[in-house]
Design a protein around this motif. Structure first.
Motif, PDB file in Angstrom:
ATOM      1  N   MET A  59       0.100 -19.769 -11.176  1.00  0.00           N
ATOM      2  CA  MET A  59      -1.119 -19.423 -11.938  1.00  0.00           C
ATOM      3  C   MET A  59      -0.744 -18.683 -13.228  1.00  0.00           C
ATOM      4  SD  MET A  59      -4.693 -19.395 -11.523  1.00  0.00           S
ATOM      5  CE  MET A  59      -4.162 -20.626 -10.402  1.00  0.00           C
ATOM      6  N   ALA A  60      -1.370 -19.043 -14.314  1.00  0.00           N
ATOM      7  CA  ALA A  60      -1.074 -18.413 -15.604  1.00  0.00           C
ATOM      8  C   ALA A  60      -1.448 -16.927 -15.580  1.00  0.00           C
ATOM      9  CB  ALA A  60      -1.838 -19.122 -16.715  1.00  0.00           C
ATOM     10  N   GLU A  61      -0.803 -16.164 -16.419  1.00  0.00           N
ATOM     11  CA  GLU A  61      -1.154 -14.752 -16.562  1.00  0.00           C
ATOM     12  C   GLU A  61      -2.611 -14.632 -16.971  1.00  0.00           C
ATOM     13  OE1 GLU A  61       0.871 -11.642 -16.624  1.00  0.00           O
ATOM     14  OE2 GLU A  61       1.755 -13.034 -15.176  1.00  0.00           O
ATOM     15  N   GLN A 105      -5.447 -14.036 -19.101  1.00  0.00           N
ATOM     16  CA  GLN A 105      -5.498 -13.826 -20.550  1.00  0.00           C
ATOM     17  C   GLN A 105      -6.873 -13.354 -20.964  1.00  0.00           C
ATOM     18  OE1 GLN A 105      -4.661 -17.891 -21.046  1.00  0.00           O
ATOM     19  NE2 GLN A 105      -2.558 -17.586 -21.713  1.00  0.00           N
ATOM     20  N   HIS A 106      -7.785 -13.415 -20.037  1.00  0.00           N
ATOM     21  CA  HIS A 106      -9.170 -13.193 -20.393  1.00  0.00           C
ATOM     22  C   HIS A 106      -9.790 -12.410 -19.251  1.00  0.00           C
ATOM     23  CE1 HIS A 106     -13.407 -14.444 -20.888  1.00  0.00           C
ATOM     24  NE2 HIS A 106     -13.088 -14.433 -22.149  1.00  0.00           N
ATOM     25  N   PRO A 107     -10.645 -11.467 -19.580  1.00  0.00           N
ATOM     26  CA  PRO A 107     -11.153 -10.602 -18.494  1.00  0.00           C
ATOM     27  C   PRO A 107     -11.710 -11.374 -17.303  1.00  0.00           C
ATOM     28  CG  PRO A 107     -12.367 -10.285 -20.577  1.00  0.00           C
ATOM     29  CD  PRO A 107     -11.153 -11.091 -20.898  1.00  0.00           C
ATOM     30  N   ILE A 108     -12.330 -12.500 -17.554  1.00  0.00           N
ATOM     31  CA  ILE A 108     -12.980 -13.188 -16.440  1.00  0.00           C
ATOM     32  C   ILE A 108     -11.964 -13.779 -15.479  1.00  0.00           C
ATOM     33  CG2 ILE A 108     -13.250 -15.533 -17.361  1.00  0.00           C
ATOM     34  CD1 ILE A 108     -16.260 -15.222 -16.422  1.00  0.00           C
ATOM     35  N   ASP A 109     -10.718 -13.955 -15.945  1.00  0.00           N
ATOM     36  CA  ASP A 109      -9.690 -14.486 -15.050  1.00  0.00           C
ATOM     37  C   ASP A 109      -9.327 -13.491 -13.958  1.00  0.00           C
ATOM     38  OD1 ASP A 109      -9.576 -16.821 -16.412  1.00  0.00           O
ATOM     39  OD2 ASP A 109      -8.026 -16.141 -17.789  1.00  0.00           O
ATOM     40  N   ALA A 110      -9.637 -12.244 -14.211  1.00  0.00           N
ATOM     41  CA  ALA A 110      -9.254 -11.219 -13.238  1.00  0.00           C
ATOM     42  C   ALA A 110     -10.313 -11.042 -12.165  1.00  0.00           C
ATOM     43  CB  ALA A 110      -9.025  -9.897 -13.962  1.00  0.00           C
ATOM     44  N   TRP A 111     -11.360 -11.844 -12.235  1.00  0.00           N
ATOM     45  CA  TRP A 111     -12.458 -11.745 -11.278  1.00  0.00           C
ATOM     46  C   TRP A 111     -11.921 -11.918  -9.854  1.00  0.00           C
ATOM     47  CZ3 TRP A 111     -17.665 -13.624 -13.324  1.00  0.00           C
ATOM     48  CH2 TRP A 111     -18.696 -13.119 -12.534  1.00  0.00           C
ATOM     49  N   ALA A 112     -12.133 -10.956  -9.045  1.00  0.00           N
ATOM     50  CA  ALA A 112     -11.597 -11.045  -7.687  1.00  0.00           C
ATOM     51  C   ALA A 112     -12.615 -10.535  -6.692  1.00  0.00           C
ATOM     52  CB  ALA A 112     -10.313 -10.241  -7.571  1.00  0.00           C
ATOM     53  N   GLY A 152     -15.371  -7.047  -9.865  1.00  0.00           N
ATOM     54  CA  GLY A 152     -14.107  -7.756  -9.985  1.00  0.00           C
ATOM     55  C   GLY A 152     -13.687  -8.076 -11.401  1.00  0.00           C
ATOM     56  N   ILE A 153     -14.627  -8.245 -12.299  1.00  0.00           N
ATOM     57  CA  ILE A 153     -14.303  -8.742 -13.631  1.00  0.00           C
ATOM     58  C   ILE A 153     -14.084  -7.618 -14.623  1.00  0.00           C
ATOM     59  CG2 ILE A 153     -16.707  -8.910 -14.293  1.00  0.00           C
ATOM     60  CD1 ILE A 153     -16.193 -11.176 -15.949  1.00  0.00           C
ATOM     61  N   SER A 162     -12.071 -15.755  -6.200  1.00  0.00           N
ATOM     62  CA  SER A 162     -13.433 -15.889  -6.718  1.00  0.00           C
ATOM     63  C   SER A 162     -13.486 -15.896  -8.241  1.00  0.00           C
ATOM     64  CB  SER A 162     -14.352 -14.827  -6.137  1.00  0.00           C
ATOM     65  OG  SER A 162     -13.839 -13.560  -6.377  1.00  0.00           O
ATOM     66  N   ALA A 163     -12.460 -15.336  -8.902  1.00  0.00           N
ATOM     67  CA  ALA A 163     -12.452 -15.435 -10.366  1.00  0.00           C
ATOM     68  C   ALA A 163     -12.545 -16.893 -10.779  1.00  0.00           C
ATOM     69  CB  ALA A 163     -11.184 -14.815 -10.931  1.00  0.00           C
ATOM     70  N   GLN A 167     -15.860 -19.100 -12.276  1.00  0.00           N
ATOM     71  CA  GLN A 167     -15.749 -19.767 -13.576  1.00  0.00           C
ATOM     72  C   GLN A 167     -15.864 -21.267 -13.430  1.00  0.00           C
ATOM     73  OE1 GLN A 167     -12.595 -18.388 -16.492  1.00  0.00           O
ATOM     74  NE2 GLN A 167     -11.882 -17.491 -14.611  1.00  0.00           N
TER      75      GLN A 167
END
Lengths: 353, 87, 376
Positions: free
Chosen positions: A1-3, A5-12, C276-277, C315-316, C320
Motif C-alpha cells: 500500500m502506498a504511503e 499522501q492525503h488525510p483521507i487515506d489515513a481513515w481507519a 479516523g480521518i 475503512s479508509a 473512499q
C-alpha cells in the motif's frame, strides 16, 4: 500500500472492544448474543441430549409417556398493552412453547417476582388475566411462588411460568427432521406484538390501534397435526422475529431456507410503524404466530387446515428449504434480487438514518 | 444517514408556540413538528425526519416525474421486445 | 404507503436496470454518499441488477460511523456521571469508544436512553428537573435543524438542566476531500437527498464545476436510486458534468429556508474531526456562543483523550470507495456487528454492516456467474 499522501487515506476504524464482561440487554434479545450465551455458557454447563436439541420445549419420556416441559420468563414493559398484558402473555407464551412440540398443554406453574411498592390493584389485574387465560386454554396453574424484591431492584412485576404437556403418540416435531425441498408456511401477518409494545413507548397512535397478536396456538397446531403427518417442525417467531426463527431452524437442520418477501404478510399499520422507526418487520416479535416446515406434498393440505382456523386465516406459503447455502436464510426481495436474512446481533434499535 | 419517511398531515394545531401536526404513515399516526414547513396544510404529504417535517412533498412534481418514469418503463418494454425479436 | 410503494415497483426497477445497461458503453465508478442509500441498495440487492460496467461504491454518509472517537469517549464519560440522563439516537449506543460503549455504560448502571426525536430529550428535561439531561447531537445537515430546535426550545423555556453534546458534520467538505485525493476513482456522485432537502444543492454546483464531476441529487427508494444511476451514466456517456435533481418530490434548489435559518441561529460552522480521518476544515457545526449554556462540553468540561485506531481495518479505503468491505481480511471473521472492529460495521447504515447483513452469503451461484459482491 502506498504511503498515505492525503488525510483521507489515513481513515481507519476504531479499536475493538474486549468481549463484554457484563451482561448486556442484547443478551436477552433472542438474537445472536442470546445464542452465543446459550452455546458458550449454558449448554456446556448442563450438557445433556434433551437440552442439546434446543427446541422450544424439552421432550422427556417417563414410563413410555412422552412429556413436553418448558419454562419462560416475562419482563414486558408496559405490563398492559393493546391486545394483552403480562398475565395472558405468560400463559399463551408457555402454552405455545409446548404446542410447538405438538403437545397438549396441561399444567402450569407461575412464579411472581414483585417489586416493593407495586400497587396491589395491578397484581390483582394480572392475576385475574392469568386465571382467565389459563381457563380459556384449558390448563391449570398447579404450583407457584412469590418473591418480593426491594424497590428499584425490579421493574414492577416479572413472571416466570413453566408448563407441562403430553405429546400424542406418533407426533414428533423437531428442527432436526427438516429436509431440503420442504416448504415453509407462516400462520399470519408478522410484527404486531412488537409494534403494539413499541407504539406505547414511542407515542405512536394508530387509526385502529395495533393489538398484540398474543394468542394460544395449541388448537391451531392440533388441527394442523390432524390434517397431516408430514409436519416436520414448528416454531413460534417470538423475540428476534421471523428471521431468528428461520435462522434457528436452518442452523439446527443444517439446511438453507429461501423465502419470498412478497409472500410474507405484513399489515399496513405495522409497515408504517416500521418505516417510521427504521425497523425491519422480519425482526419484530410475534406472540401468536407460528412457522411450520412441512413435506412438499403436504404443504397444500396443511395450509388449508391452517386457513380454516381463525388464528391461521392469513396463513401463507413463504418459502422452501434448500440444500444450497446451508445454515443460511435468503430472501427474494420485492424488486427481484436475493439477499441474506441475517439473525439480529442484539436488540433492533430505532434508527435515524 | 437521514431516514425520512413520507406521511400525510391530518390536522394541525399550535402547541406552546410550535406548529404541530398529526401525521399519518400507513395506518399509523404520530405527532410531528411542522415548524419548518409553514406552507404545508392538512392533506399535504411531508417528509419526516426525527419527528420534524423537513419538506412538503411536491405532489405535482411527484406525479410528473413518476409518469415520466412509467413512460420510460413502457418505452423500455417496447425496445426490449424489439431487441428480443431481432436477436 | 403512498410515496413509498410505487417506488418499489419490481417492473419499474427492472426496466430502469435494463435502460442503464442499454445506456452504458464503458466502465464507470459511482458513489452514493449517504448510508441510507447504501442501505436501500443492499436491502433490495439493487447492485445485482446493474450491468457489470457500473461499479457502485459507498460513501462516508453514516453519522454514527464518522463521529470521532474522542467524542464517543466524552459521551461515555458524561453518561457515566451520577445525576446525568444521557439521551441518544439508537444506533449511537453500540458505537465503540476507546474502552467502552454507551450500552455498557447503561449495563453498569448509567441512565442512558434512546429517543426518536431530540424534542423528547427536552421533554424529559422538563419532566425531570432533578436530572441533567444531555442529548448526543450527531448527524448531518438533515438532522441539524431538529437538534437546533431542541436547543431553541430549551432556551425559550429557560431550562437549566438540558445540554447537548454536539458532533454535527457537513457533507460537501467530505466530498471535496474525496475529490482532492490523488487516489480518487469516483466519477459520479449520488448526492444525499435528505441533506439536500434541507440545504438545497447550490453547494454541489461549485464542486461539480471545480472537479468536472457529475452529481445527481438522489432519493432513497429503489427506483430513485436506479434513476439517479441512469442520470449519472447519461451525463458521463455524454461527457457532461452537471448537478441534476432526481429527488424532485422533496428537494428544491434553495432547500428548506426556515430550517436553514434556525440552524444558522443556533449553530456555526467549525472545523470538525471525523473518525479516523482527522480534522476537515469547516466540516462541522457547533453551538454559537450565545447558546454556550447548552453546550455539554462546557457544562461538564469533559476532555476526550486522543486514542489510537487499529491498523488492520481498511475503512479508509472502503469509505473512499477504493475497496469493498469484502476486500478486508477481517470482514465477517474478526469484524462482525457483535464485535465490530470499525464503525462502518457498527451502524446499520455502515457499508460494512450492510454487506454483512445482506450479502455475507456470496450466494454460491452468484460468484460462479461472475456477479460477486465486487463487480470489477
Amino acid at each position: 500500500m502506498a504511503e498515505p499522501q492525503h488525510p483521507i487515506d489515513a481513515w481507519a476504524c476504531p479499536a475493538p472492544l474486549p468481549a463484554s464482561d457484563r451482561v448486556l440487554l442484547g443478551h436477552g434479545s433472542g438474537g445472536k448474543l442470546t445464542a452465543e450465551l446459550i452455546r458458550d455458557l449454558f449448554l456446556p454447563a448442563f450438557d445433556n441430549p434433551v437440552l442439546a436439541r434446543l427446541d422450544d420445549q424439552a421432550i422427556v419420556s417417563i414410563n413410555g409417556q412422552r412429556l413436553a416441559f418448558t419454562t419462560d420468563s416475562f419482563v414486558v414493559k408496559p405490563l398492559f398493552f393493546p391486545g394483552g398484558d403480562i398475565g395472558s402473555l405468560a400463559v399463551y407464551g408457555t402454552v405455545n412453547d409446548l404446542a410447538m412440540g405438538g403437545a397438549q398443554p396441561l399444567f402450569l406453574s407461575v412464579a411472581f417476582i414483585l417489586e416493593e411498592g407495586l400497587p396491589m390493584q395491578t397484581l390483582r389485574r394480572v392475576t385475574a388475566s392469568l386465571r382467565q387465560a389459563a381457563s380459556c386454554v384449558g390448563v391449570e396453574v398447579v404450583t407457584g411462588d412469590t418473591k418480593v424484591v426491594e424497590k428499584g431492584s425490579g421493574d414492577g412485576l416479572f413472571l416466570n411460568t413453566s408448563g407441562l404437556g403430553v405429546v400424542p403418540e406418533g407426533v414428533e416435531l423437531s428442527a432436526a427432521r427438516v429436509r431440503p425441498g420442504d416448504r415453509v408456511l407462516l400462520s399470519g401477518s408478522i410484527g404486531e406484538h412488537g409494534i403494539a409494545i413499541l407504539a406505547q413507548r414511542e407515542g405512536l397512535e394508530f387509526d385502529s390501534p395495533v393489538e398484540s397478536d398474543s394468542a394460544p396456538l395449541h388448537t391451531l397446531v392440533a388441527s394442523m397435526l390432524a390434517a397431516s403427518k408430514s409436519i416436520r417442525c414448528l416454531r413460534d417467531p417470538t423475540r428476534g422475529g421471523l428471521s431468528s426463527a428461520l435462522n434457528e431452524i436452518a442452523a439446527r437442520a443444517g439446511v438453507g431456507i429461501e423465502i419470498d418477501e412478497r409472500a410474507i404478510p405484513v399489515r399496513e399499520d405495522v409497515k408504517g410503524a416500521c418505516e417510521l422507526l427504521g425497523l425491519d418487520p422480519l425482526y419484530v416479535a410475534n406472540e401468536g404466530k407460528l412457522v411450520a416446515i412441512v413435506a412438499p406434498e403436504a404443504a397444500e393440505t396443511v395450509l388449508e387446515a391452517m386457513r380454516r382456523h381463525p388464528l391461521g386465516k392469513d396463513a401463507a406459503l413463504i418459502g422452501t428449504v434448500t440444500e444450497a447455502h446451508p445454515r443460511m436464510v435468503t430472501m427474494r426481495t420485492v424488486v427481484g434480487p436475493t439477499r441474506v436474512v441475517d439473525m439480529l446481533a442484539g436488540d433492533q434499535l430505532p434508527r435515524i438514518c | 444517514m437521514c431516514l425520512a419517511v413520507p406521511g400525510k398531515i391530518l390536522e394541525i394545531e399550535d402547541r406552546d408556540g410550535n406548529r404541530v401536526g398529526k401525521v399519518q404513515f400507513g395506518g399509523v399516526t404520530r405527532q410531528v413538528f411542522l415548524n419548518f414547513v409553514p406552507e404545508a396544510a392538512a392533506g399535504d404529504y411531508v417528509m419526516v425526519h426525527v419527528g420534524f417535517a423537513i419538506s412538503r412533498v411536491d405532489a405535482e412534481e411527484a406525479q410528473r416525474s413518476y409518469e415520466l418514469l412509467q413512460a420510460m418503463g413502457m418505452l423500455e418494454e417496447e425496445l426490449g421486445g424489439e431487441a428480443e425479436r431481432t436477436s | 404507503m403512498k410515496y413509498l410503494d410505487e417506488y418499489r415497483d419490481a417492473r419499474l426497477v427492472q426496466s430502469l436496470a435494463a435502460q442503464i445497461a442499454r445506456r452504458v458503453t464503458r466502465p464507470w465508478t459511482l458513489m452514493e454518499i449517504c448510508g441510507g442509500q447504501t442501505h436501500t441498495i443492499m436491502r433490495y440487492g439493487l447492485d445485482e441488477l446493474l450491468p457489470p460496467q457500473i461499479r457502485l461504491v459507498h460513501g462516508p454518509g453514516c453519522p454514527v460511523c464518522v463521529t470521532p472517537l474522542e467524542m464517543v469517549d466524552k459521551a461515555i464519560e458524561i453518561a457515566s456521571r451520577p445525576g446525568v440522563t444521557f439521551v441518544s439516537y439508537g444506533d449511537m449506543l453500540r458505537v465503540p469508544g476507546s474502552r467502552s460503549d454507551l450500552f455498557r455504560v447503561k449495563a453498569a448502571g448509567g441512565d442512558v436512553r434512546i429517543v426518536y426525536s431530540p424534542m423528547e430529550a427536552v421533554k424529559l428535561a422538563r419532566a425531570r428537573r432533578d436530572r441533567h439531561v444531555v442529548f448526543f447531537a450527531i448527524g448531518f445537515e438533515t438532522t441539524a435543524p431538529a437538534n437546533a430546535m431542541a436547543v431553541w426550545q430549551a432556551h425559550k423555556e429557560g431550562l437549566q438542566n438540558f445540554s447537548m453534546l454536539v458532533s454535527h458534520v457537513l457533507v460537501p467538505p467530505a466530498i471535496r476531500l474525496l475529490l482532492e485525493s490523488p487516489h480518487n476513482q469516483v466519477q459520479g456522485f449520488i448526492a444525499p437527498g435528505h441533506v439536500c432537502t434541507v440545504m438545497g444543492y447550490r453547494q454541489y454546483e461549485a464542486l461539480s464545476r471545480e472537479f468536472r464531476v457529475p452529481i445527481v441529487v438522489g432519493g432513497f427508494e429503489p427506483t430513485d436510486l436506479l434513476e439517479a444511476v441512469y442520470m449519472l451514466v447519461s451525463q458521463l456517456e455524454e461527457g457532461r458534468a452537471e448537478v441534476e435533481n432526481q429527488y424532485v418530490r422533496s428537494v428544491r434548489y434553495e432547500g428548506n429556508q426556515p430550517a436553514q435559518r434556525l440552524m444558522e441561529t443556533v449553530f456555526e460552522v467549525c472545523d470538525r474531526k471525523w473518525r479516523g480521518i482527522g480534522t476537515i476544515p469547516q466540516s462541522g457545526l457547533r453551538l454559537r456562543a450565545e447558546f454556550g449554556a447548552y453546550d455539554a462540553e462546557r457544562v461538564f468540561g469533559a476532555s476526550g483523550v486522543a486514542a489510537e485506531e487499529p491498523a488492520e481495518c481498511i475503512s479508509a479505503q472502503v469509505l473512499q470507495g477504493l475497496k469493498k468491505p469484502t476486500d478486508c481480511s477481517a470482514f465477517a471473521v474478526r469484524c462482525t456487528p457483535e464485535n465490530p472492529l470499525g464503525a462502518p460495521m457498527v451502524s446499520a447504515e455502515g457499508a460494512c454492516a450492510a454487506y454483512y447483513h445482506y450479502r455475507r452469503h456470496s450466494l454460491p451461484g452468484e460468484q460462479s456467474h461472475g456477479r460477486a459482491a465486487t463487480p470489477n
